[in-house]
Design a protein around this motif. Structure first.
Motif, PDB file in Angstrom:
ATOM      1  N   LEU A  60       0.830  -1.205   0.000  1.00 53.91           N
ATOM      2  CA  LEU A  60       0.000   0.000   0.000  1.00 53.91           C
ATOM      3  C   LEU A  60       0.869   1.262   0.000  1.00 53.91           C
ATOM      4  CD1 LEU A  60      -2.952   0.841   0.130  1.00 53.91           C
ATOM      5  CD2 LEU A  60      -2.810   0.749   2.610  1.00 53.91           C
ATOM      6  N   LEU A  61       1.905   1.251   0.839  1.00 45.15           N
ATOM      7  CA  LEU A  61       2.792   2.416   0.910  1.00 45.15           C
ATOM      8  C   LEU A  61       3.499   2.633  -0.437  1.00 45.15           C
ATOM      9  CD1 LEU A  61       4.374   2.068   4.478  1.00 45.15           C
ATOM     10  CD2 LEU A  61       2.677   3.740   3.704  1.00 45.15           C
ATOM     11  N   GLU A  62       3.905   1.519  -1.052  1.00 39.90           N
ATOM     12  CA  GLU A  62       4.550   1.598  -2.365  1.00 39.90           C
ATOM     13  C   GLU A  62       3.612   2.231  -3.387  1.00 39.90           C
ATOM     14  OE1 GLU A  62       6.481  -2.300  -3.637  1.00 39.90           O
ATOM     15  OE2 GLU A  62       7.514  -1.656  -1.800  1.00 39.90           O
ATOM     16  N   GLU A  63       2.382   1.785  -3.320  1.00 41.47           N
ATOM     17  CA  GLU A  63       1.377   2.285  -4.254  1.00 41.47           C
ATOM     18  C   GLU A  63       1.180   3.792  -4.068  1.00 41.47           C
ATOM     19  OE1 GLU A  63      -2.071  -0.369  -4.097  1.00 41.47           O
ATOM     20  OE2 GLU A  63      -3.226   1.408  -4.705  1.00 41.47           O
ATOM     21  N   LEU A  64       1.127   4.194  -2.802  1.00 42.39           N
ATOM     22  CA  LEU A  64       0.951   5.624  -2.511  1.00 42.39           C
ATOM     23  C   LEU A  64       2.136   6.411  -3.041  1.00 42.39           C
ATOM     24  CD1 LEU A  64      -0.407   5.518   1.149  1.00 42.39           C
ATOM     25  CD2 LEU A  64      -1.658   6.083  -0.942  1.00 42.39           C
ATOM     26  N   ASN A  65       3.325   5.819  -2.914  1.00 39.78           N
ATOM     27  CA  ASN A  65       4.520   6.489  -3.401  1.00 39.78           C
ATOM     28  C   ASN A  65       4.492   6.589  -4.923  1.00 39.78           C
ATOM     29  OD1 ASN A  65       7.724   5.661  -4.290  1.00 39.78           O
ATOM     30  ND2 ASN A  65       7.303   7.599  -3.227  1.00 39.78           N
ATOM     31  N   SER A  66       4.061   5.510  -5.590  1.00 33.25           N
ATOM     32  CA  SER A  66       4.072   5.590  -7.051  1.00 33.25           C
ATOM     33  C   SER A  66       2.995   6.539  -7.560  1.00 33.25           C
ATOM     34  CB  SER A  66       3.973   4.207  -7.697  1.00 33.25           C
ATOM     35  OG  SER A  66       3.085   3.414  -6.986  1.00 33.25           O
ATOM     36  N   SER A  67       1.977   6.819  -6.710  1.00 32.31           N
ATOM     37  CA  SER A  67       0.996   7.815  -7.141  1.00 32.31           C
ATOM     38  C   SER A  67       1.506   9.227  -6.846  1.00 32.31           C
ATOM     39  CB  SER A  67      -0.336   7.560  -6.445  1.00 32.31           C
ATOM     40  OG  SER A  67      -0.249   7.956  -5.105  1.00 32.31           O
ATOM     41  N   GLY A  68       2.751   9.345  -6.383  1.00 35.26           N
ATOM     42  CA  GLY A  68       3.359  10.662  -6.274  1.00 35.26           C
ATOM     43  C   GLY A  68       3.619  11.170  -4.869  1.00 35.26           C
ATOM     44  N   ARG A  69       3.171  10.439  -3.860  1.00 31.10           N
ATOM     45  CA  ARG A  69       3.374  10.944  -2.501  1.00 31.10           C
ATOM     46  C   ARG A  69       4.775  10.627  -1.997  1.00 31.10           C
ATOM     47  NH1 ARG A  69      -2.052   9.894  -2.418  1.00 31.10           N
ATOM     48  NH2 ARG A  69      -3.247  11.635  -1.550  1.00 31.10           N
ATOM     49  N   ILE A 116      12.637  -4.676   5.361  1.00 26.56           N
ATOM     50  CA  ILE A 116      11.609  -3.679   5.028  1.00 26.56           C
ATOM     51  C   ILE A 116      12.285  -2.456   4.410  1.00 26.56           C
ATOM     52  CG2 ILE A 116       9.944  -2.062   6.041  1.00 26.56           C
ATOM     53  CD1 ILE A 116       9.192  -4.319   7.998  1.00 26.56           C
ATOM     54  N   ALA A 117      13.391  -2.056   5.013  1.00 25.95           N
ATOM     55  CA  ALA A 117      14.106  -0.878   4.517  1.00 25.95           C
ATOM     56  C   ALA A 117      14.565  -1.075   3.074  1.00 25.95           C
ATOM     57  CB  ALA A 117      15.298  -0.581   5.415  1.00 25.95           C
ATOM     58  N   GLU A 118      14.909  -2.321   2.733  1.00 24.17           N
ATOM     59  CA  GLU A 118      15.374  -2.614   1.376  1.00 24.17           C
ATOM     60  C   GLU A 118      14.351  -2.229   0.312  1.00 24.17           C
ATOM     61  OE1 GLU A 118      18.280  -3.297   0.509  1.00 24.17           O
ATOM     62  OE2 GLU A 118      19.003  -3.678   2.550  1.00 24.17           O
ATOM     63  N   ARG A 119      13.078  -2.256   0.663  1.00 21.12           N
ATOM     64  CA  ARG A 119      12.040  -1.993  -0.331  1.00 21.12           C
ATOM     65  C   ARG A 119      11.948  -0.521  -0.703  1.00 21.12           C
ATOM     66  NH1 ARG A 119       7.066  -5.960   0.784  1.00 21.12           N
ATOM     67  NH2 ARG A 119       6.212  -4.589  -0.806  1.00 21.12           N
ATOM     68  N   ALA A 120      12.492   0.342   0.140  1.00 20.89           N
ATOM     69  CA  ALA A 120      12.434   1.778  -0.157  1.00 20.89           C
ATOM     70  C   ALA A 120      13.482   2.133  -1.193  1.00 20.89           C
ATOM     71  CB  ALA A 120      12.666   2.569   1.113  1.00 20.89           C
ATOM     72  N   HIS A 121      13.336   3.303  -1.758  1.00 25.34           N
ATOM     73  CA  HIS A 121      14.278   3.720  -2.790  1.00 25.34           C
ATOM     74  C   HIS A 121      15.531   4.326  -2.210  1.00 25.34           C
ATOM     75  CE1 HIS A 121      10.332   4.173  -5.211  1.00 25.34           C
ATOM     76  NE2 HIS A 121      10.826   2.950  -5.327  1.00 25.34           N
TER      77      HIS A 121
END
Ligand code: ADP
Ligand code: MG
Length: 648
Positions: A192-201, A212-217
């Motif tokens: 969900l957080l990834e999705e929110l990020n790809s929508s620009g947030r 978990i940290a690995e998934r962030a950019h």
């Protein structure tokens, strides 16, 4: 525009420090942190427990202020902002997701989601639609009316994300959001957080978990309050030029919401609320009932004085200051009355001589007051007869044995008073013919039954009953009431010249009324102070319970602040609660007071219900609630958001 970084960071920290002083020791929770975060980034802040992650997040989210250093959002320096501006940033720019969800436990999922929009002053329908849409998007449509206690951890966390998104937050701040979730729910949440990020947030995720940290950019590692590594900003596409919502709260909406919240909070502790109300209820009920009684008795007294006639002067024997009521002192004579009769503006001066005597009618004995008067008595009094006629001057001259009975006397002597006129009765052994019966007049100012009387010619009385011919009093009826004072002065002068000394007293009904009103107003003062004391006690009760309420709900206050409530919003909320307490107490008190008055009235006590005391008592109750609730509410509003959030 793709793959191009916005060169202005939205979040920019320069040498930020956050120190806690604990006794001698200084805890450096953040020690010289510099960090820039750009629009659309997905940043993980990783570190072991106690490394300062939450402190950093609280500072970024404007829940906490740095001890030193510079911090700007969208280029605007944060440490220089006012409280309300900080609240606006929390409300509109940031969306918080906490490890412990921080939902309000007695509000439904939907209501929880609505909170930030409420503080943004968005009206109820729009707010509800938006919250419903968000819940639907997060797969919680069928859980909208559930309270947090009825939801799983994963569901609660999704509700808190919906809440974070409510005002279209630019930046999502998630502090160990998966910390309390099982692996399945954690996975869902991270998607969900990834999705929110790809929508620009912009998403800032705090974790102690490497995977978990690995998934962030971008990964920033923090240790002992210092940044030890930063993979650096990645090239991302800023795709959300959307304007942030900078609307401030709408006070009307706030007030309506505060009312609703107040009633809910009072309802949540119903028994306690009722006990708190009691003080105010008793105070208000006492005022309403006691004033109704006071007013009632005053009205009754005034009515009976007015019943006597406002055109009367009373002459009594004896010097002023000596109580001589009912006792015949040989200072007033029939001749005094005749002299007074000659004065201008005097309609009738009626001498009277009273004596207790037993009357016998057939086999019935009845003791009453026999009053010897002259024939002009009927001119002085506004007191008609129900039957027969008053004795005449001729009767008086002839010393006729005629008697006029008062209503009570007549009814005590005869079972049926019709046809009594013309019958003979015995007074002090002498026969008298009943000449007439007076209409009922009721009780006098001193509570005596004025109808318990029998009138005979004073001349007859002198030979048959009284012996010597001095008087118990003279009643003077004046023609023109406006000149009653002048007449009183003249009468006084006349009697003084006849007697040589002041061995008599003169009174009028106006002076009687005055003295009644005087006692009445001191009674009102007494009542007022009793009422003030009970309201004070009630107010202290309210203050006490509000202080308890604030300390119990500190966490709730923190949550509200994190969601953008201004200090004034919190103040309003709690003061509304105390106001509602006062108001409810007032209402219940009025109903109680009126019921008591009504019951007393039914039981023969004089009561008069007037709107003024009711209104005064009610507004005093409201003011009490407002006044005594202010301090606790102000305490609540001045809480530090971080401290409040951390409380249990
Ligand atoms: P993390 O979130 O990384 O576990 P925190 O940011 O909560 O760590 O805390 C960082 C350090 O600051 C810890 O050593 C903690 O004990 C200390 N700290 C946090 N809040 C306070 C406070 N209110 N008073 C004193 N020390 C505090
Ligand atoms: Mg933490």
């Amino acid at each position: 525009m793709k793959n191009q970084l916005d060169t202005n960071p939205i979040i920019d920290l320069r040498n930020v420090k956050r120190h806690y002083v604990q006794g001698e020791e200084v805890v450096r929770a953040l020690d010289d942190v510099s960090l820039s975060i750009y629009q659309g980034e997905y940043v993980a802040i990783i570190g072991s427990s106690g490394s300062g992650k939450s402190t950093l997040m609280n500072i970024i989210g404007c829940l906490d202020t740095p001890t030193a250093g510079e911090y700007s959002i969208h280029g605007a320096s944060v440490p220089h902002l006012e409280n309300d501006a900080l609240a606006a940033l929390r409300r509109n720019t940031f969306g918080f997701v906490f490890q412990r969800y921080n939902l309000l436990s007695n509000a439904t999922a939907l209501e929880n989601v609505e909170i930030p929009a409420m503080y943004a002053g968005i009206d109820a329908t729009e707010r509800k639609q938006k919250a419903e849409k968000l819940l639907e998007k997060l797969n919680l449509k069928d859980r909208a009316t559930h309270k947090p206690g009825e939801l799983s951890g994963g569901q609660q966390q999704r509700v808190s994300i919906a809440r974070a998104l409510m005002n279209g937050a630019d930046v999502i701040l998630a502090d160990e959001p998966t910390g309390a979730l099982d692996s399945g729910s954690s996975e869902e949440l991270l998607d969900l957080l990834e999705e929110l990020n790809s929508s620009g947030r912009t998403v800032i995720l705090i974790t102690h978990d490497q995977s978990i940290a690995e998934r962030a950019h971008r990964k920033i590692e923090i240790r002992d309050g210092k940044i030890v590594s930063d993979t650096g900003p990645r090239l991302l596409a800023p795709s959300r030029p959307e304007l942030t919502n900078t609307q401030y709260g709408n006070n009307v909406i706030q007030l309506a919401e505060s009312m609703k919240m107040a009633l809910r909070a009072l309802n949540a502790n119903l028994f306690r609320s009722c006990l708190t109300l009691l003080g105010v209820v008793i105070g208000v009920a006492a005022v309403v009932a006691m004033l109704a009684i006071g007013e009632g008795s005053q009205k009754a007294v005034i009515a009976s004085i007015e019943n006597m006639g406002s055109n009367l002067l009373f002459v009594q024997p004896g010097s002023p200051g000596i109580r001589t009521r009912g006792v015949a002192i040989a200072t007033l004579t029939v001749e005094d009355a005749s002299a007074l009769n000659e004065l201008e503006n005097v309609r009738a001066a009626v001498p009277s001589r009273t004596q207790r005597e037993t009357i016998r009618a057939g086999s019935v004995d009845y003791e009453t007051t026999i009053e010897g008067v002259t024939a002009n008595w009927i001119d002085a009094q506004d007191w008609p007869l129900v039957e027969g006629s008053f004795f005449t001057a001729t009767d008086e001259e002839r010393r006729a044995s005629v008697v006029i009975l008062g209503w009570t006397t007549a009814n005590n002597l005869f079972e049926d008073i019709s046809g009594v006129v013309g019958e003979y009765i015995l007074i002090g052994g002498a026969p008298f013919e009943v000449g007439g019966i007076l209409t009922p007049k009721g009780a006098s100012t001193r509570g005596q039954d004025m109808d318990d009387i029998a009138l005979i010619p004073i001349t007859t009385g002198a030979i048959r009953l009284f012996g010597q011919s001095y008087l118990t009093g003279i009643t003077v009826a004046v023609e023109d009431t406006d000149k009653i004072e002048e007449t009183e002065i003249e009468a006084h002068a006349l009697l003084l010249s006849r007697h040589g000394v002041q061995d008599f007293q003169l009174r009028n009904t106006a002076s009687l009324l005055e003295s009644v009103q005087e006692t009445q107003s001191s009674f009102s003062y007494l009542l007022g102070s009793v009422a003030a004391i009970s309201l004070l006690v009630g107010g202290i009760g309210i203050m006490n319970i509000m202080l308890v309420s604030v300390s119990e709900r500190t966490r709730e206050i923190g949550v509200r602040m994190a969601n953008g409530a201004r200090q004034t919003d919190i103040l309003l909320q709690f003061n509304t609660e105390s106001f509602v307490l006062g108001g409810l107490g007032g209402l219940v008190g009025i109903v109680t007071g009126l019921t008591i008055s009504f019951l007393l009235g039914k039981n023969g006590i004089d009561v008069a219900i007037t709107p003024a005391p009711t209104l005064i008592a009610f507004s005093s109750a409201l003011i009490t609630g407002l006044f005594f609730g202010y301090l606790p509410a102000r305490n609540a509003s001045q809480l530090d958001p971080v401290v409040a959030l951390a409380s249990e």
